[in-house]
Design an enzyme around this catalytic site. Structure first.
Site, short mmCIF file in Angstrom:
data_model
loop_
_atom_site.label_atom_id
_atom_site.label_comp_id
_atom_site.label_asym_id
_atom_site.label_seq_id
_atom_site.Cartn_x
_atom_site.Cartn_y
_atom_site.Cartn_z
N GLU A 15 0.81 -1.21 0.00
CA GLU A 15 0.00 0.00 0.00
C GLU A 15 0.85 1.27 0.00
O GLU A 15 0.55 2.23 -0.72
CB GLU A 15 -0.94 0.00 1.21
CG GLU A 15 -2.04 -1.06 1.15
CD GLU A 15 -1.59 -2.41 1.68
OE1 GLU A 15 -0.41 -2.55 2.06
OE2 GLU A 15 -2.43 -3.34 1.71
N PHE A 40 -6.22 -0.70 5.45
CA PHE A 40 -4.79 -0.61 5.14
C PHE A 40 -4.36 0.77 4.65
O PHE A 40 -3.21 0.95 4.25
CB PHE A 40 -4.42 -1.70 4.14
CG PHE A 40 -4.69 -3.09 4.64
CD1 PHE A 40 -4.19 -3.49 5.87
CD2 PHE A 40 -5.46 -3.97 3.92
CE1 PHE A 40 -4.45 -4.77 6.36
CE2 PHE A 40 -5.73 -5.25 4.40
CZ PHE A 40 -5.22 -5.65 5.63
N HIS A 64 -14.18 -2.21 1.35
CA HIS A 64 -14.31 -2.91 2.63
C HIS A 64 -14.25 -1.90 3.78
O HIS A 64 -13.37 -1.94 4.62
CB HIS A 64 -13.22 -3.97 2.78
CG HIS A 64 -13.29 -5.05 1.73
ND1 HIS A 64 -13.08 -4.81 0.40
CD2 HIS A 64 -13.55 -6.39 1.83
CE1 HIS A 64 -13.20 -5.95 -0.29
NE2 HIS A 64 -13.50 -6.91 0.56
N ASP A 72 -14.14 -11.52 8.77
CA ASP A 72 -12.72 -11.20 8.73
C ASP A 72 -12.25 -10.66 10.08
O ASP A 72 -11.06 -10.68 10.38
CB ASP A 72 -12.42 -10.18 7.63
CG ASP A 72 -12.43 -10.80 6.25
OD1 ASP A 72 -12.65 -12.02 6.16
OD2 ASP A 72 -12.24 -10.06 5.27
N ARG A 123 -18.12 -3.23 1.07
CA ARG A 123 -17.97 -4.59 0.55
C ARG A 123 -19.33 -5.19 0.20
O ARG A 123 -19.49 -5.83 -0.84
CB ARG A 123 -17.29 -5.46 1.61
CG ARG A 123 -17.22 -6.94 1.20
CD ARG A 123 -16.97 -7.83 2.41
NE ARG A 123 -16.73 -9.20 2.04
CZ ARG A 123 -16.64 -10.20 2.90
NH1 ARG A 123 -16.77 -9.94 4.19
NH2 ARG A 123 -16.41 -11.43 2.51
#
Length: 269
Positions: A15, A40, A64, A72, A123
């Site tokens: 990233e 992230f 997401h 998750d 998501r």
């Protein structure tokens, strides 16, 4: 020019490097975009900050975007990331509520020449709102707009939502109005764009006469006090469970929004 094979780079799980490369591409007069999970964005913090500092129109697509990630678990469920992006001077953050708002968000993005933008996407599947029933998504350009007006045009309470929570606000509006409480729903995909509008426009969307207001966002409540007294949001990390269970656990249901709205009405008298 006729070979499109290299139009997308596969950066891998990098990233920070990806966003740094996007900055370099922008300096070379290309219009780059990069995509990653919202959680992230922390890894890309420094180059995102430099995008804003150097006034580069880099497009950052974050997916997401909430506890909607579900099983998750909390390591992948962003809570504080949205407000941390909003804290970066010069960065435009857009969190559209449906496909129509995504289209209008891109219209806004394509006009930017000196500001990076973070496009925040969910998501899970979201309903596409019937714009024959609700206001045009063109209001995205103003950062916030009246999506559904209160019965009679004078709201007793205003529900302010972003992204996936806007549809929850619309469901709560139906319940409140069935009880005789005129309720306005405001979609606010971008704080930054709304704050750039005239005082007259801001007052038309969020009039001072409507003191009972509730924000609804699957993210940290920090900062929402500038727009609303009641805040349905995250004050802890998430949990590992299916989305519907998480929504119920953390209060992201129409009934919880209705209860908060009634509390705010009671507070302002």
């Amino acid at each position: 020019a006729n070979d499109y094979g290299g139009r997308n780079f596969h950066f891998g799980v990098r990233e920070h490097a990806m966003t740094s490369i996007l900055n370099g591409m922008s300096l070379a007069k290309l219009r780059p975009y990069g995509s990653q999970f919202l959680i992230f964005s922390d890894y890309a913090r420094a180059p995102i900050r430099l995008s804003a500092l150097m006034e580069l129109p880099v497009i950052l697509i974050f997916t997401h975007d909430s506890i909607g990630v579900g099983e998750d678990g909390p390591t992948h469920q962003p809570v504080e990331q949205l407000i941390s992006l909003r804290a970066i001077p010069g960065l435009i953050v857009l969190r559209p509520c449906d496909a129509n708002e995504v289209v209008e968000a891109w219209r806004v993005i394509m006009q930017l020449r000196h500001q990076p933008v973070a496009l925040i996407l969910s998501r899970q599947a979201l309903p596409t709102l019937d714009r024959a029933r609700y206001a045009s998504a063109a209001g995205v350009a103003q950062g916030a707009y009246i999506l559904s007006e209160a019965a009679g045009g004078k709201p007793g309470v205003i529900l302010i939502g972003t992204g996936s929570e806007v549809s929850l606000c619309l469901n709560a509006q139906e319940s409140l109005q069935s009880e005789g409480i005129p309720t306005r729903v405001v979609s606010m995909p971008s704080w930054e764009l709304f704050d750039q509008q005239s005082k007259e426009y801001q007052a038309a969307v969020l009039p001072s006469s409507a003191k009972a207001r509730v924000s609804v966002e699957l993210s940290s409540t920090l900062g929402w006090e500038r727009y609303a007294g009641g805040n349905v949001g995250m004050t802890t990390f998430g949990a590992s469970a299916p989305l519907k269970e998480l929504q119920k656990k953390f209060g992201f249901t129409p009934s919880a929004i209705v209860a908060m709205a009634k509390d705010e009405i009671a507070k302002v008298g």
